[in-house]
Design a protein around this motif. Sequence first.
Motif, PDB file in Angstrom:
ATOM      1  N   GLU A  13     -28.530  36.725 -17.569  1.00  0.00           N
ATOM      2  CA  GLU A  13     -29.322  35.878 -16.674  1.00  0.00           C
ATOM      3  C   GLU A  13     -28.921  34.410 -16.808  1.00  0.00           C
ATOM      4  N   TYR A  14     -28.445  34.000 -17.973  1.00  0.00           N
ATOM      5  CA  TYR A  14     -27.986  32.618 -18.130  1.00  0.00           C
ATOM      6  C   TYR A  14     -26.858  32.313 -17.151  1.00  0.00           C
ATOM      7  N   TYR A  15     -25.893  33.229 -17.067  1.00  0.00           N
ATOM      8  CA  TYR A  15     -24.762  32.992 -16.180  1.00  0.00           C
ATOM      9  C   TYR A  15     -25.178  33.045 -14.715  1.00  0.00           C
ATOM     10  N   THR A  16     -26.100  33.944 -14.383  1.00  0.00           N
ATOM     11  CA  THR A  16     -26.647  33.962 -13.025  1.00  0.00           C
ATOM     12  C   THR A  16     -27.289  32.621 -12.702  1.00  0.00           C
ATOM     13  N   ALA A  17     -28.020  32.082 -13.672  1.00  0.00           N
ATOM     14  CA  ALA A  17     -28.679  30.788 -13.481  1.00  0.00           C
ATOM     15  C   ALA A  17     -27.667  29.672 -13.308  1.00  0.00           C
ATOM     16  N   PHE A  18     -26.647  29.648 -14.160  1.00  0.00           N
ATOM     17  CA  PHE A  18     -25.658  28.570 -14.092  1.00  0.00           C
ATOM     18  C   PHE A  18     -24.894  28.603 -12.774  1.00  0.00           C
ATOM     19  N   PHE A  19     -24.516  29.814 -12.325  1.00  0.00           N
ATOM     20  CA  PHE A  19     -23.820  29.930 -11.046  1.00  0.00           C
ATOM     21  C   PHE A  19     -24.724  29.456  -9.906  1.00  0.00           C
ATOM     22  N   GLY A  20     -25.943  29.995  -9.855  1.00  0.00           N
ATOM     23  CA  GLY A  20     -26.839  29.654  -8.750  1.00  0.00           C
ATOM     24  C   GLY A  20     -27.188  28.185  -8.704  1.00  0.00           C
ATOM     25  N   LEU A  21     -27.544  27.622  -9.854  1.00  0.00           N
ATOM     26  CA  LEU A  21     -27.977  26.226  -9.886  1.00  0.00           C
ATOM     27  C   LEU A  21     -26.817  25.259  -9.671  1.00  0.00           C
ATOM     28  N   SER A  22     -25.682  25.503 -10.310  1.00  0.00           N
ATOM     29  CA  SER A  22     -24.563  24.562 -10.167  1.00  0.00           C
ATOM     30  C   SER A  22     -24.044  24.541  -8.735  1.00  0.00           C
ATOM     31  N   VAL A  23     -23.843  25.724  -8.143  1.00  0.00           N
ATOM     32  CA  VAL A  23     -23.326  25.780  -6.776  1.00  0.00           C
ATOM     33  C   VAL A  23     -24.399  25.345  -5.779  1.00  0.00           C
ATOM     34  N   GLY A  24     -25.638  25.775  -6.008  1.00  0.00           N
ATOM     35  CA  GLY A  24     -26.716  25.420  -5.082  1.00  0.00           C
ATOM     36  C   GLY A  24     -26.991  23.927  -5.042  1.00  0.00           C
ATOM     37  N   LEU A  25     -27.085  23.292  -6.201  1.00  0.00           N
ATOM     38  CA  LEU A  25     -27.345  21.845  -6.232  1.00  0.00           C
ATOM     39  C   LEU A  25     -26.152  21.061  -5.704  1.00  0.00           C
ATOM     40  N   GLU A  26     -24.948  21.557  -5.972  1.00  0.00           N
ATOM     41  CA  GLU A  26     -23.754  20.895  -5.434  1.00  0.00           C
ATOM     42  C   GLU A  26     -23.771  20.918  -3.909  1.00  0.00           C
ATOM     43  N   ARG A  27     -24.041  22.084  -3.344  1.00  0.00           N
ATOM     44  CA  ARG A  27     -23.989  22.215  -1.889  1.00  0.00           C
ATOM     45  C   ARG A  27     -25.169  21.534  -1.213  1.00  0.00           C
ATOM     46  N   LEU A  28     -26.301  21.460  -1.893  1.00  0.00           N
ATOM     47  CA  LEU A  28     -27.424  20.695  -1.349  1.00  0.00           C
ATOM     48  C   LEU A  28     -27.069  19.211  -1.311  1.00  0.00           C
ATOM     49  N   SER A  29     -26.412  18.730  -2.357  1.00  0.00           N
ATOM     50  CA  SER A  29     -25.959  17.342  -2.372  1.00  0.00           C
ATOM     51  C   SER A  29     -24.967  17.088  -1.240  1.00  0.00           C
ATOM     52  N   LYS A  30     -24.098  18.068  -0.986  1.00  0.00           N
ATOM     53  CA  LYS A  30     -23.105  17.900   0.072  1.00  0.00           C
ATOM     54  C   LYS A  30     -23.747  17.911   1.457  1.00  0.00           C
TER      55      LYS A  30
END
Length: 280
Positions: free
Chosen positions: A43-60
């Motif tokens: 679940e840690y890796y699921t979290a890191f993937f979702g949050l890192s990509v999601g926050l990046e794309r929201l910023s974009k």
Amino acid sequence: MSRNPLEAPEWHALGREASLVRHLIGSGATAIGRANYADKMGEYYTAFFGLSVGLERLSKLILVARYAIENQGRMPDEQVVRKFGHKLIDLTNEVENISEKMQLSLRYSRPTKEIPHKILECLDSFADARRGRYANFASLGNPNLTSDEPINKWWGEVAECILKRHYYGKAAQRRVESNAELIDAMMSPFTMVIHTNESGNTMRDVKSTSIRTGQNVIVQKWGRYHSLVIARWLATVLSELSHIACYKHGIDGFFGLNEYFDSYTVDDSFLKTRKIWPLK
């Protein structure tokens, strides 16, 4: 607006992207609230993937909105978007610059406490393929790289920061350790334990595993909360910019874009207690 937004290709494209981002952040926040050393390490890796990509794309999305506003409604092409990069800290700093430059009136401002800052640092590191997403493969040939392993980094920097604020020297620590001693007394005579915790250390007794389990509960709650606080700030900025783009500049593509992220712009009581994201 000059036309029906449903007739604008960019409205559909932005809507698809917003839907993706909404669920990436939601899956990441949900996963970080479940992750533990015992049976849900993945679940840690699921979290890191979702949050890192999601926050990046929201910023974009925010950067795209700013670009459209400054260029008479013209959307950036793919190469312009790619130039925004993948560095989450740089992206969020640019979002803050945009917010200040445009003097946005935000209901929720950028979180400035240590824990969300540490979260961004960990997610930024995870976005770096060698230090984050592929750290496990990189460490196969170079064991010295294990310090970059994302779960180890999260626990050493984010979790420890959370525990310092919400656990060490407080009633929570006394409760967890008291319960651990009781469980240890009851189960140790006939129980064998072997677990590897988030820091990579082996735990071989009931008491230490019980204490780490109690710490996990605290880290799960506050890790989820502070991750969502970052998402809430970015969602608030996008909401303001999409309203300006749509209603002040007549850019159809941003009509209703904020609605995808309304469930993230809620007060702290929701962020602290709701375990499944996004909200329905």
